[in-house]
Scaffold this active site. Structure first.
Site, mmCIF file in Angstrom:
data_model
loop_
_atom_site.group_PDB
_atom_site.id
_atom_site.type_symbol
_atom_site.label_atom_id
_atom_site.label_comp_id
_atom_site.label_asym_id
_atom_site.label_seq_id
_atom_site.Cartn_x
_atom_site.Cartn_y
_atom_site.Cartn_z
ATOM 1 N N PHE A 183 0.796 -1.233 0.000
ATOM 2 C CA PHE A 183 0.000 0.000 0.000
ATOM 3 C C PHE A 183 0.831 1.287 0.000
ATOM 4 O O PHE A 183 0.436 2.274 0.586
ATOM 5 C CB PHE A 183 -0.982 0.028 1.184
ATOM 6 C CG PHE A 183 -1.541 -1.315 1.550
ATOM 7 C CD1 PHE A 183 -2.190 -2.092 0.602
ATOM 8 C CD2 PHE A 183 -1.415 -1.814 2.830
ATOM 9 C CE1 PHE A 183 -2.707 -3.340 0.919
ATOM 10 C CE2 PHE A 183 -1.916 -3.061 3.167
ATOM 11 C CZ PHE A 183 -2.570 -3.830 2.210
ATOM 12 N N HIS A 184 1.964 1.289 -0.729
ATOM 13 C CA HIS A 184 2.825 2.474 -0.724
ATOM 14 C C HIS A 184 3.142 2.999 -2.127
ATOM 15 O O HIS A 184 4.292 3.346 -2.412
ATOM 16 C CB HIS A 184 4.144 2.152 -0.005
ATOM 17 C CG HIS A 184 3.977 1.699 1.401
ATOM 18 N ND1 HIS A 184 4.915 0.933 2.068
ATOM 19 C CD2 HIS A 184 2.974 1.908 2.284
ATOM 20 C CE1 HIS A 184 4.498 0.674 3.289
ATOM 21 N NE2 HIS A 184 3.317 1.251 3.454
ATOM 22 N N PRO A 185 2.187 3.095 -3.054
ATOM 23 C CA PRO A 185 2.522 3.657 -4.364
ATOM 24 C C PRO A 185 3.011 5.088 -4.234
ATOM 25 O O PRO A 185 2.455 5.884 -3.485
ATOM 26 C CB PRO A 185 1.193 3.578 -5.134
ATOM 27 C CG PRO A 185 0.133 3.495 -4.087
ATOM 28 C CD PRO A 185 0.751 2.769 -2.941
#
Length: 537
Positions: free
Chosen positions: A468-470
């Site tokens: 969940f770190h784009p």
């Protein structure tokens, strides 16, 4: 009628709530904060373990999917993103991590003055209320809480001791700039409840007469007067209105939607804009490129004893016990969420600082946020901190309500493939080390059949998922970097009156979770915006 404000902020997530608070606090300027989702009233947002309930929520979550990724057996990877006040800080795993000193020094060395660790540290301290107390790198008076996990869990303690056997020190504070070691995470919780950016920053500011918060209002494009951003078009499908900005438009919609908005508004790769018939305001080839993300590889084990959160969540009696524990003492699994054990280590021989992060959880499920397994279980989630693979975000059409094309190209770089295999092997070594080994009954996934490098890599491709770190899709950089979208003050190059303030601007991913770093960025840029306003007053 058109509404007019000094500042319009697009996106009420980790960064947007900070901007709304700081830019409205002196009362001198009118501020409008736009959020496509609803207010954060759902109780599962505020209960830390509610992470599992919001992971697939149709209203609170954008529920994106990537394009079929050739590096992941052509799977479409689920990418949850917050669609609510607080954004992803309202639905994330609550991990309080800043990253490594070298991450920020690298940003500065790439031609971004003012973004080295020593420049950012005052803002990290400003934003935090750390229950470890004051220290050279800690803050205690900020709005965002960093809460320690007080209760010790048998499984996590065994994980820590196994890592110590492999030479890692036990660490209490992973946020000094140096991470290597093992211990418990700190969490963005306050008294057993989630401390999102909406709770920490927006809630105290909501009564200010100069702050307007619009929920259920999605920006469709930025409006320009020549080369100057002068407002946005926003609303719902079929019901759009114009909002004007006297000073600036600030995009804080995240690393997927901020580049989408720029492209829809005429700022982006020339060929892409021409393909969709969009009038070019400024050709900027880097918009939507440089996409980076942390790929998590989740090893799952069945545990020999019924001491896991799986066991508590499988029965009504267990759930009641957890509920009473939280109700009377604001403690226990409901107050912690999913991950407790933290580990940062080196697995590749050529690296000089940690390149792998573990999220060790006392539960197991087929996917993050899914239904727990019907046996005692735990999860070793490993991710490469600084991936070399790069992807992109590109509009599919001129429809602002259509999700963009998202292609991460996971494991496309040789370094990433080798690191993934090495990380799985390291996790297995830990699982077979005392005192952890006697608690591990069997390896559920990947299982005994995956032994060779090729077999392990296939497992990573088959089951790997986002953590969940784009980031990186409107990167910050100097004038001579043609792919840089914003300058060191996060102003969009080629136009005026427009900035991007979210994970898009990261030239390279930080070594860890992204929520706290982007709150720091928003704190720092708020000062820049106010300084610019004073100079032009």
């Amino acid at each position: 009628m058109e509404a007019v404000f000094d500042y319009i902020i697009v996106g009420a997530g980790s960064a947007g709530c900070v901007l709304a608070n700081r830019l409205s606090e002196d009362g001198r300027h009118s501020v409008c904060l736009l959020e496509a989702g609803p207010a954060d009233h759902n109780p599962w947002i505020h209960l830390p373990i509610g992470y599992g309930k919001t992971m697939f929520h149709k209203t609170l979550n954008w529920g994106y999917y990537t394009d079929p990724d050739p590096g992941m057996l052509d799977r479409r990877i689920y990418w949850p993103r917050g669609r609510v006040l607080g954004g992803s800080s309202s639905i994330n795993g609550l991990i309080y991590v800043r990253g490594q000193r070298q991450d920020y020094d690298h940003w500065a060395a790439q031609g971004n003055p003012g973004w080295g660790w020593d420049d950012c540290l005052p803002y990290f301290r400003k934003l935090e209320h750390n229950d470890l107390g004051p220290g050279p790198t800690r803050g205690t008076d900020g709005p965002l809480w960093a809460s320690s996990i007080k209760a010790r869990h048998e499984l996590v303690e065994a994980f820590i001791e196994a890592a110590r056997t492999h030479g890692l020190p036990r660490v209490q504070d992973f946020n000094t700039g140096e991470q290597e070691g093992v211990g418990y995470y700190q969490l963005t919780t306050r008294h057993g409840l989630r401390c999102s950016s909406a709770v920490a920053y927006l809630k105290p500011a909501r009564r200010r007469p100069n702050l307007t918060v619009m929920t259920g209002t999605q920006a469709s494009r930025v409006l320009f007067d020549g080369k100057r951003a002068c407002g946005v078009q926003a609303g719902r499908p079929g019901a759009l209105r114009t909002l004007r900005a006297r000073r600036e438009v600030l995009l804080a919609a995240g690393a997927l939607q901020s580049p989408q908005l720029l492209q829809l508004s005429g700022i982006g790769p020339e060929a892409l804009l021409k393909e969709h018939g969009i009038k070019i305001v400024h050709a900027s080839p880097g918009v939507g490129e440089n996409l980076q993300d942390h790929l998590q590889i989740r090893l799952m084990y069945e545990v020999t004893k019924p001491i896991t959160t799986n066991d508590d969540l499988r029965t009504l009696a267990g759930k009641a016990r957890l509920g009473l524990q939280w109700l009377f003492s604001r403690s226990g699994p409901l107050a912690i969420g999913i991950n407790q054990g933290a580990l940062f280590c080196k697995v590749m021989p050529e690296v000089v600082r940690p390149d792998i992060q573990f999220h060790f959880a006392t539960l197991s499920a087929d996917m993050a946020g899914g239904t727990v397994h019907p046996f005692p279980g735990c999860t070793y989630s490993v991710c490469q901190l600084r991936p070399a693979s790069r992807g992109h975000v590109r509009i599919r059409s001129t429809d602002p309500f259509e999700a963009p094309s998202m292609q991460p190209y996971y494991l496309s770089a040789d370094l990433d493939r080798r690191t993934a295999v090495a990380a799985v092997r390291y996790a297995r070594r830990l699982a077979s080390t005392d005192p952890l080994a006697p608690l591990m009954k069997r390896e559920v996934r990947p299982g005994a059949d995956a032994q060779s490098d090729d077999e392990i890599l296939h497992f990573c491709r088959e089951y790997g998922a986002t953590i969940f770190h784009p980031s990186g899709t409107a990167k910050m950089g100097p004038d001579n970097d043609t792919m840089a979208v914003v300058d060191s003050r996060l102003r969009v190059r080629g136009v005026s009156g427009l900035r991007v303030v979210d994970c898009s601007i990261m030239p390279t991913l930080v070594s860890g979770n992204t929520n706290v770093p982007i709150i720091m960025v928003a704190e720092k840029v708020s000062d820049m915006i106010r300084e610019d306003a004073r100079q032009t007053a």
